[in-house]
Design a protein around this motif. Structure first.
Motif, PDB file in Angstrom:
ATOM      1  N   ALA A  67       0.856  -1.180   0.000  1.00 22.22           N
ATOM      2  CA  ALA A  67       0.000   0.000   0.000  1.00 22.22           C
ATOM      3  C   ALA A  67       0.895   1.234   0.000  1.00 22.22           C
ATOM      4  O   ALA A  67       1.942   1.259   0.630  1.00 22.22           O
ATOM      5  CB  ALA A  67      -0.904  -0.008   1.230  1.00 22.22           C
ATOM      6  N   LYS A 107       2.097  -2.593   5.422  1.00 22.41           N
ATOM      7  CA  LYS A 107       1.780  -4.029   5.507  1.00 22.41           C
ATOM      8  C   LYS A 107       0.374  -4.234   6.082  1.00 22.41           C
ATOM      9  O   LYS A 107      -0.412  -5.030   5.561  1.00 22.41           O
ATOM     10  CB  LYS A 107       2.816  -4.724   6.385  1.00 22.41           C
ATOM     11  CG  LYS A 107       2.577  -6.191   6.569  1.00 22.41           C
ATOM     12  CD  LYS A 107       3.612  -6.803   7.486  1.00 22.41           C
ATOM     13  CE  LYS A 107       3.248  -8.230   7.797  1.00 22.41           C
ATOM     14  NZ  LYS A 107       4.010  -8.781   8.909  1.00 22.41           N
ATOM     15  N   ASP A 110      -2.250  -3.328   3.563  1.00 22.37           N
ATOM     16  CA  ASP A 110      -2.387  -4.438   2.611  1.00 22.37           C
ATOM     17  C   ASP A 110      -3.286  -5.534   3.169  1.00 22.37           C
ATOM     18  O   ASP A 110      -4.156  -6.054   2.473  1.00 22.37           O
ATOM     19  CB  ASP A 110      -1.021  -5.062   2.296  1.00 22.37           C
ATOM     20  CG  ASP A 110      -0.196  -4.245   1.335  1.00 22.37           C
ATOM     21  OD1 ASP A 110      -0.744  -3.346   0.677  1.00 22.37           O
ATOM     22  OD2 ASP A 110       1.014  -4.519   1.243  1.00 22.37           O
ATOM     23  N   THR A 156      -5.222  -0.054  -0.776  1.00 29.06           N
ATOM     24  CA  THR A 156      -4.226   0.267  -1.790  1.00 29.06           C
ATOM     25  C   THR A 156      -3.385   1.457  -1.341  1.00 29.06           C
ATOM     26  O   THR A 156      -2.228   1.572  -1.709  1.00 29.06           O
ATOM     27  CB  THR A 156      -4.925   0.628  -3.116  1.00 29.06           C
ATOM     28  OG1 THR A 156      -5.822  -0.435  -3.454  1.00 29.06           O
ATOM     29  CG2 THR A 156      -3.930   0.799  -4.243  1.00 29.06           C
TER      30      THR A 156
END
Length: 89
Positions: free
Chosen positions: A23, A59, A62, A67
């Motif tokens: 992301a 992380k 994600d 995004t």
């Protein structure tokens, strides 16, 4: 020698793939311009540097299916960095 070359190649590929699917941090203004949908928030507090905090927020964004993320708060004390971010899709 081939073994060492293989390890280096794996590390390079791993770092490229992390960057490709992680992301991305954007500004609050960018999120508004892009007409993104907020899907949640993430937080980190066990990191020791701002870069580690950003990586951890990416992380976690994600994992939520996001995004993009926008850091909304951050604080560094003696040993840790604490940060909050909104996650967008």
């Amino acid at each position: 020698m081939k073994f060492a070359s293989g390890i280096v190649a794996a590390l390079v590929m791993g770092s490229i793939s992390f960057g490709a699917f992680a992301a991305k941090e954007i500004s609050k203004e960018d999120a508004a311009k892009m007409n993104l949908t907020k899907i949640g928030s993430v937080t980190t507090s066990r990191t020791t540097s701002p870069m580690d905090a950003k990586r951890d927020l990416s992380k976690k964004a994600d994992e939520k299916g996001g995004t993009y993320f926008v850091v909304i708060a951050g604080e560094k004390n003696e040993k840790t960095v604490h940060a909050n971010a909104d996650v967008y899709k």
